[in-house]
Write a protein that holds these residues in place. Structure first.
Motif, PDB file in Angstrom:
ATOM      1  N   LEU A 184     -22.851 -62.432 -13.256  1.00  0.00           N
ATOM      2  CA  LEU A 184     -23.043 -61.050 -12.821  1.00  0.00           C
ATOM      3  C   LEU A 184     -23.922 -60.284 -13.803  1.00  0.00           C
ATOM      4  CD1 LEU A 184     -22.538 -58.634 -11.045  1.00  0.00           C
ATOM      5  CD2 LEU A 184     -20.327 -58.308 -12.181  1.00  0.00           C
ATOM      6  N   LEU A 185     -23.658 -60.432 -15.106  1.00  0.00           N
ATOM      7  CA  LEU A 185     -24.479 -59.742 -16.103  1.00  0.00           C
ATOM      8  C   LEU A 185     -25.929 -60.198 -16.036  1.00  0.00           C
ATOM      9  CD1 LEU A 185     -22.022 -59.745 -19.141  1.00  0.00           C
ATOM     10  CD2 LEU A 185     -22.848 -57.730 -17.913  1.00  0.00           C
ATOM     11  N   ALA A 186     -26.129 -61.494 -15.849  1.00  0.00           N
ATOM     12  CA  ALA A 186     -27.498 -62.006 -15.751  1.00  0.00           C
ATOM     13  C   ALA A 186     -28.206 -61.435 -14.525  1.00  0.00           C
ATOM     14  CB  ALA A 186     -27.484 -63.532 -15.701  1.00  0.00           C
ATOM     15  N   ASP A 187     -27.515 -61.380 -13.403  1.00  0.00           N
ATOM     16  CA  ASP A 187     -28.128 -60.827 -12.196  1.00  0.00           C
ATOM     17  C   ASP A 187     -28.441 -59.351 -12.347  1.00  0.00           C
ATOM     18  OD1 ASP A 187     -28.128 -63.211 -10.861  1.00  0.00           O
ATOM     19  OD2 ASP A 187     -26.306 -62.830  -9.710  1.00  0.00           O
ATOM     20  N   LEU A 188     -27.542 -58.599 -13.002  1.00  0.00           N
ATOM     21  CA  LEU A 188     -27.798 -57.178 -13.208  1.00  0.00           C
ATOM     22  C   LEU A 188     -28.966 -56.969 -14.168  1.00  0.00           C
ATOM     23  CD1 LEU A 188     -24.131 -55.856 -13.507  1.00  0.00           C
ATOM     24  CD2 LEU A 188     -25.759 -55.280 -11.701  1.00  0.00           C
ATOM     25  N   ALA A 189     -28.978 -57.722 -15.260  1.00  0.00           N
ATOM     26  CA  ALA A 189     -30.052 -57.562 -16.242  1.00  0.00           C
ATOM     27  C   ALA A 189     -31.405 -57.974 -15.669  1.00  0.00           C
ATOM     28  CB  ALA A 189     -29.743 -58.373 -17.498  1.00  0.00           C
ATOM     29  N   ASP A 190     -31.400 -58.945 -14.754  1.00  0.00           N
ATOM     30  CA  ASP A 190     -32.641 -59.398 -14.130  1.00  0.00           C
ATOM     31  C   ASP A 190     -32.979 -58.611 -12.869  1.00  0.00           C
ATOM     32  OD1 ASP A 190     -32.830 -61.301 -16.091  1.00  0.00           O
ATOM     33  OD2 ASP A 190     -31.926 -62.890 -14.878  1.00  0.00           O
ATOM     34  N   ARG A 191     -32.110 -57.659 -12.521  1.00  0.00           N
ATOM     35  CA  ARG A 191     -32.242 -56.879 -11.288  1.00  0.00           C
ATOM     36  C   ARG A 191     -32.485 -57.809 -10.100  1.00  0.00           C
ATOM     37  NH1 ARG A 191     -34.843 -50.960 -10.993  1.00  0.00           N
ATOM     38  NH2 ARG A 191     -32.928 -50.580 -12.138  1.00  0.00           N
ATOM     39  N   ALA A 192     -31.574 -58.765  -9.947  1.00  0.00           N
ATOM     40  CA  ALA A 192     -31.633 -59.668  -8.807  1.00  0.00           C
ATOM     41  C   ALA A 192     -31.326 -58.895  -7.524  1.00  0.00           C
ATOM     42  CB  ALA A 192     -30.623 -60.808  -9.000  1.00  0.00           C
ATOM     43  N   VAL A 229     -24.375 -44.090 -18.139  1.00  0.00           N
ATOM     44  CA  VAL A 229     -24.527 -43.732 -16.729  1.00  0.00           C
ATOM     45  C   VAL A 229     -23.149 -43.463 -16.148  1.00  0.00           C
ATOM     46  CG1 VAL A 229     -26.631 -45.083 -16.469  1.00  0.00           C
ATOM     47  CG2 VAL A 229     -24.439 -46.145 -15.966  1.00  0.00           C
ATOM     48  N   ASP A 230     -23.088 -42.554 -15.199  1.00  0.00           N
ATOM     49  CA  ASP A 230     -21.830 -42.229 -14.535  1.00  0.00           C
ATOM     50  C   ASP A 230     -21.522 -43.278 -13.482  1.00  0.00           C
ATOM     51  OD1 ASP A 230     -21.250 -39.854 -15.921  1.00  0.00           O
ATOM     52  OD2 ASP A 230     -22.646 -38.744 -14.672  1.00  0.00           O
ATOM     53  N   HIS A 231     -20.269 -43.724 -13.475  1.00  0.00           N
ATOM     54  CA  HIS A 231     -19.866 -44.707 -12.470  1.00  0.00           C
ATOM     55  C   HIS A 231     -19.762 -44.078 -11.089  1.00  0.00           C
ATOM     56  CE1 HIS A 231     -17.854 -47.871 -10.371  1.00  0.00           C
ATOM     57  NE2 HIS A 231     -16.718 -47.210 -10.268  1.00  0.00           N
ATOM     58  N   SER A 232     -19.492 -42.783 -11.019  1.00  0.00           N
ATOM     59  CA  SER A 232     -19.159 -42.165  -9.743  1.00  0.00           C
ATOM     60  C   SER A 232     -20.365 -41.660  -8.969  1.00  0.00           C
ATOM     61  CB  SER A 232     -18.211 -40.989  -9.981  1.00  0.00           C
ATOM     62  OG  SER A 232     -18.786 -40.064 -10.875  1.00  0.00           O
ATOM     63  N   VAL A 233     -21.567 -41.697  -9.562  1.00  0.00           N
ATOM     64  CA  VAL A 233     -22.723 -41.106  -8.889  1.00  0.00           C
ATOM     65  C   VAL A 233     -23.477 -42.145  -8.082  1.00  0.00           C
ATOM     66  CG1 VAL A 233     -22.983 -39.348 -10.639  1.00  0.00           C
ATOM     67  CG2 VAL A 233     -24.213 -41.502 -10.883  1.00  0.00           C
ATOM     68  N   ALA A 234     -24.299 -41.642  -7.170  1.00  0.00           N
ATOM     69  CA  ALA A 234     -25.201 -42.486  -6.372  1.00  0.00           C
ATOM     70  C   ALA A 234     -24.464 -43.610  -5.663  1.00  0.00           C
ATOM     71  CB  ALA A 234     -26.316 -43.066  -7.252  1.00  0.00           C
ATOM     72  N   ALA A 235     -23.439 -43.229  -4.906  1.00  0.00           N
ATOM     73  CA  ALA A 235     -22.680 -44.228  -4.166  1.00  0.00           C
ATOM     74  C   ALA A 235     -23.623 -45.036  -3.282  1.00  0.00           C
ATOM     75  CB  ALA A 235     -21.620 -43.549  -3.309  1.00  0.00           C
ATOM     76  N   GLY A 236     -23.438 -46.354  -3.305  1.00  0.00           N
ATOM     77  CA  GLY A 236     -24.283 -47.233  -2.516  1.00  0.00           C
ATOM     78  C   GLY A 236     -25.403 -47.850  -3.319  1.00  0.00           C
ATOM     79  N   SER A 237     -25.853 -47.179  -4.364  1.00  0.00           N
ATOM     80  CA  SER A 237     -26.895 -47.752  -5.220  1.00  0.00           C
ATOM     81  C   SER A 237     -26.505 -47.651  -6.689  1.00  0.00           C
ATOM     82  CB  SER A 237     -28.233 -47.040  -4.982  1.00  0.00           C
ATOM     83  OG  SER A 237     -28.121 -45.655  -5.284  1.00  0.00           O
ATOM     84  N   GLY A 238     -25.217 -47.437  -6.946  1.00  0.00           N
ATOM     85  CA  GLY A 238     -24.768 -47.300  -8.324  1.00  0.00           C
ATOM     86  C   GLY A 238     -25.020 -48.524  -9.166  1.00  0.00           C
ATOM     87  N   TRP A 239     -25.088 -49.705  -8.508  1.00  0.00           N
ATOM     88  CA  TRP A 239     -25.327 -50.919  -9.280  1.00  0.00           C
ATOM     89  C   TRP A 239     -26.691 -50.878  -9.964  1.00  0.00           C
ATOM     90  CZ3 TRP A 239     -29.257 -54.433  -8.780  1.00  0.00           C
ATOM     91  CH2 TRP A 239     -30.039 -54.365  -7.629  1.00  0.00           C
ATOM     92  N   LEU A 240     -27.644 -50.117  -9.403  1.00  0.00           N
ATOM     93  CA  LEU A 240     -28.947 -49.994 -10.041  1.00  0.00           C
ATOM     94  C   LEU A 240     -28.819 -49.302 -11.392  1.00  0.00           C
ATOM     95  CD1 LEU A 240     -31.135 -48.991  -6.959  1.00  0.00           C
ATOM     96  CD2 LEU A 240     -31.184 -51.157  -8.208  1.00  0.00           C
ATOM     97  N   ARG A 241     -27.891 -48.370 -11.511  1.00  0.00           N
ATOM     98  CA  ARG A 241     -27.657 -47.709 -12.793  1.00  0.00           C
ATOM     99  C   ARG A 241     -27.012 -48.677 -13.786  1.00  0.00           C
ATOM    100  NH1 ARG A 241     -27.598 -41.873 -12.553  1.00  0.00           N
ATOM    101  NH2 ARG A 241     -28.351 -41.174 -10.535  1.00  0.00           N
TER     102      ARG A 241
END
Length: 428
Positions: free
Chosen positions: A153-161, A262-274
């Motif tokens: 999961l960390l690798a996918d987030l860091a690579d913006r998979a 970054v706030d966990h509660s903001v941008a629902a639906g695209s928060g993973w981008l943060r």
């Protein structure tokens, strides 16, 4: 390993507890289920990409006529939905016969759920199973992490998979990461160790922080979640708190780069981008900390702990990669600092670094002299020389941005082709 099938989803405990009855589409029970969603019937087909099992309470079917009901089933089939599960007995007393007929005609699996089970329980159980199955298949082919879901999961987030919010949340939950409302998430990247112990010690010092962390061949990557109560009145700086924890807990020789909060509660639906942004900022900052000479003398002992905001200017100057910016940065340096560079080429001096440190600290002679370990009189002589060579006053507000950017660019250009040791210290 193949994807989770609709037949396997029906065998999950929360689904069985809803007492599902298959009314149509028995021949398609072995089709793969990509995701499980719940939605009101009129909205359901619009957001499907294919392979989803849709759950609905049937409210939208109660007052619809036969044609609307049939068209809805056809739209789901056209979207390549894996199936439709409808709760019957509350909003919808029984399954309308035209829905059953149309589902059978188009081959869409249709399920009647006879007992009330919160859809969130069904979606959580099903999507966790889908994620676990997908990770096992993915790792066996292309990933070196084996069954380490956290590392994947960390690798996918860091690579913006290619990810989506439900997938990220399900995978995070699978790894035991549950950031609460109001939590601040901060990415951290460490160099100089292959163990996660430094992260664990920092988390204990922070008290109550959640964490995803994993060791990779080049560094250790972590995503910290500081709960809202750790920021009384909102006054505590979460980035500063994380830096202090690592300064206390990390071993000498480690380099630690902290991303932005970054706030966990903001941008629902695209928060993973943060989530991705703060991890990527931490990794970029770590690379700069290891390759660009420091603006100031470093701390003789202890770890180097810096942050993305401390190196914000360096990050902006090298956005898109250092090689792509080499010519532009060299031109910037020559335009603003050419006379200083010519003087330093002919005379042993430290004028460019003196200028940058002075500008970084608000043109404070006391602070600049202390950081450079020189007397104030020596500093004044250097500043006079700089102003004379450049033909300007360095505390002119109109010039501060240009001069600081050029001085920083000079360090970046010097670091591009240099072998920089791990003992370098950057501004924290």
């Amino acid at each position: 390993m193949s994807a989770l099938t609709l037949r396997e989803v029906l065998a999950l405990d929360p689904v069985r507890a809803a007492e599902p009855e298959l009314l149509a589409g028995a021949g398609a029970l072995d089709r793969p289920v990509r995701w499980v969603h719940s939605s009101e019937v009129y909205e359901g087909a619009n957001f499907l990409d294919g392979g989803e099992l849709l759950l609905t309470n049937g409210f939208g079917l109660t007052d619809a006529d036969d044609g609307v009901r049939r068209r809805y089933v056809r739209e789901l089939a056209a979207r390549d939905a894996a199936g439709l599960a409808v709760e019957v007995g509350r909003s919808l007393p029984t399954m309308p016969p035209e829905v059953i007929d149309e589902a059978g005609r188009v081959g869409l699996p249709l399920l009647a759920l006879h007992r009330v089970v919160p859809f969130v329980r069904i979606t959580e159980a099903a999507n966790r199973a889908i994620v676990a199955r997908g990770l096992s298949a993915r790792h066996s082919v292309v990933r070196p992490w084996g069954d380490d879901h956290t590392a994947a999961l960390l690798a996918d987030l860091a690579d913006r998979a290619a990810l989506n919010q439900p997938e990220v949340e399900a995978r995070a939950a699978l790894a035991g990461f549950h950031p609460g409302p109001g939590a601040r998430l901060i990415g951290v990247s460490l160099h100089g160790t292959r163990e996660t112990g430094a992260v664990d010690r920092a988390v204990r010092l922070l008290g109550g922080a959640g964490v995803l962390r994993a060791a990779f061949p080049g560094d250790v990557l972590a995503l910290l979640a500081l709960p809202a109560q750790s920021r009384p009145g909102g006054a505590r700086d979460p980035v500063r708190a994380v830096q202090e924890a690592f300064r206390t807990s990390a071993d000498t020789g480690l380099t630690v780069a902290v991303g932005h909060a970054v706030d966990h509660s903001v941008a629902a639906g695209s928060g993973w981008l943060r989530w991705s942004d703060t991890l990527r900022a931490a990794r970029t900052t770590l690379e700069l900390a290891l390759t660009v000479p420091a603006a100031e003398p470093g701390v003789p002992e202890g770890p180097l702990v810096t942050s993305s905001r401390a190196l914000a200017l360096e990050r902006e100057l090298t956005r898109g990669g250092v090689d792509a910016n080499r010519e532009r940065l060299a031109g910037m340096v020559q335009h603003a600092l050419g006379p200083l560079l010519a003087w330093e080429a002919a005379h042993p001096s430290d004028l460019v670094r003196t200028l940058e440190v002075h500008l970084r600290h608000g043109c404070s002679p006391t602070r600049t002299a202390a950081l450079l370990h020189i007397g104030r009189q020596s500093l004044y002589q250097r500043l006079e020389r700089i102003e004379s060579l450049l033909g300007l006053e360095i505390d002119d507000p109109d010039l501060l941005g240009e001069l600081l950017a050029a001085a920083c660019a000079h360090r970046v250009v010097r670091g591009m082709g240099a072998e920089v040791g791990s003992g370098l210290r950057t501004v924290a």
